[in-house]
Design an enzyme around this catalytic site. Sequence first.
Site, short mmCIF file in Angstrom:
data_model
loop_
_atom_site.label_atom_id
_atom_site.label_comp_id
_atom_site.label_asym_id
_atom_site.label_seq_id
_atom_site.Cartn_x
_atom_site.Cartn_y
_atom_site.Cartn_z
NE ARG A 46 -3.11 0.47 3.28
CZ ARG A 46 -2.50 0.52 4.55
NH1 ARG A 46 -1.72 1.83 4.66
NH2 ARG A 46 -2.68 -0.46 5.11
CE1 TYR A 98 -17.00 12.57 -14.79
CE2 TYR A 98 -16.16 12.08 -12.71
CZ TYR A 98 -15.89 11.41 -14.20
OH TYR A 98 -16.59 10.40 -13.31
CG ASP A 170 -9.73 17.12 -14.17
OD1 ASP A 170 -8.87 16.35 -15.36
OD2 ASP A 170 -10.90 16.68 -13.72
CE LYS A 195 -12.50 9.59 -18.09
NZ LYS A 195 -12.73 10.25 -16.76
C1 LIG Z 1 -13.06 10.44 -16.30
C2 LIG Z 1 -12.35 12.22 -15.51
C3 LIG Z 1 -12.63 12.24 -13.98
C4 LIG Z 1 -12.76 11.33 -13.04
O1 LIG Z 1 -11.67 10.17 -12.93
P1 LIG Z 1 -11.83 8.61 -13.17
O2 LIG Z 1 -11.14 7.81 -13.54
O3 LIG Z 1 -13.40 8.22 -13.84
O4 LIG Z 1 -11.96 8.34 -11.69
C5 LIG Z 1 -12.32 13.99 -13.88
N1 LIG Z 1 -12.39 14.10 -14.53
C6 LIG Z 1 -12.60 14.27 -15.86
C7 LIG Z 1 -12.10 15.63 -16.39
C8 LIG Z 1 -12.74 13.17 -16.40
O5 LIG Z 1 -13.19 13.23 -17.47
#
Ligand SMILES: *Cc1c(COP(=O)(O)O)cnc(C)c1O
Length: 379
Positions: A46, A98, A170, A195
């Site tokens: 961990r 998001y 982000d 992504k």
């Molecule tokens: C998908 C996404 C998230 C969340 O990420 P996960 O891997 O699904 O937890 C956060 N911000 C944006 C812009 C996203 O497209």
Amino acid sequence: MKLATKYIHAGTEPDPSTGAIMTPIYQTSTYVQEAPGVNKGYEYARSQNPTRKALEDAYAQIENGQFGLAFGSGVAATDAVIKLLSPGDEVIAANDMYGGTYRLFTKIFAKYGIKFIYVDTTDPTNIQKAITANTKLIWIETPTNPLMNITDIAAVSVIAKAAKALLCVDNTFASPYLQNPLDDGADIVMHSATKYLGGHSDVIQGCLVMNDPALREQLYFIQKSCGAVPGPMDCFLVLRGIKTLHLRMQRHCENGEKVAHFLRNHPKVGKVYWCGFEDHHNYAVAKKQMRGFGGMMSFVLKDDSIDNAKRVLSSTKIFALAESLGGVESLINHPASMTHASIPREERIKNGLSDSLIRLSVGVEDADDLIEDLNKAIG
Ligand SMILES: *Cc1c(COP(=O)(O)O)cnc(C)c1O
């Protein structure tokens, strides 16, 4: 070092025990110690894992940061950032972001006494006006999901520094190939590695990258104390994904540009949201802070009834109807009922996210095939 070379080599050294060129998947929970307290820097998985360590180094390098931390998902990475705060602290966040981030803030953390103030961050003076003595964090997303709004990272970082607040960006939609927020003065970059970084729709993961060693210590403490760490197999998949980030992003950008122009010229299509159009509201900022405009876009149909949107959403053959984005294959999504359903309808409409909005993640297939598929579906 140029981006292509960096992405291929980021974080990975030949394995010291065998010379394996690819970082092994260290599928282990613990490490044998030579004597109590005498170890090779690895105690319990961990806290430390060599596959994760290679990936965390890679995250740092591709975002031009000192330190990277990997989490079990993008929202787990966001969760760790908010856990830096205490009751009474205030966060200024974008009013267009998001849906899962909004849900985490409003449904989980608000009840612990952290206050979230949502503003239109595309005009940084709105952030300035919302600053109080309790502001500890500014959270922005640029480009935003799904309306492709752009916020000036450098301008917001000046406001954050003056207020002694952290700025977290982000950077999921742009990916490090198109934008590096730390270079523009951000304190933390967050990604959903699910992504573009993973890039193949086969893994859920998130990361944070930062420069300040004290901030890294705090976030590492949260990572190991709260335990939202990714497994080694998932780390391996993202390490592999990063090696082709530049190749994929080049094609995402080329295809994105072609599809955006096709949509804009289609008689049955209304507004197209893509930050590469010269008449985009914040085009000058996008041009300044991004190296390209990517493959994410949204559009509405001229007949903007939900039924018409649903007809198109169910008619594409190559674009698959699914949540998520940033993979090699093209996806089509209905934010109002899918990715953004967790935002109350009233809030969505107020922020310009209409019921008929369709979002595309343009993949790396042949652009002609993608355009033909959309053309047939739109009819
Ligand atoms: C998908 C996404 C998230 C969340 O990420 P996960 O891997 O699904 O937890 C956060 N911000 C944006 C812009 C996203 O497209």
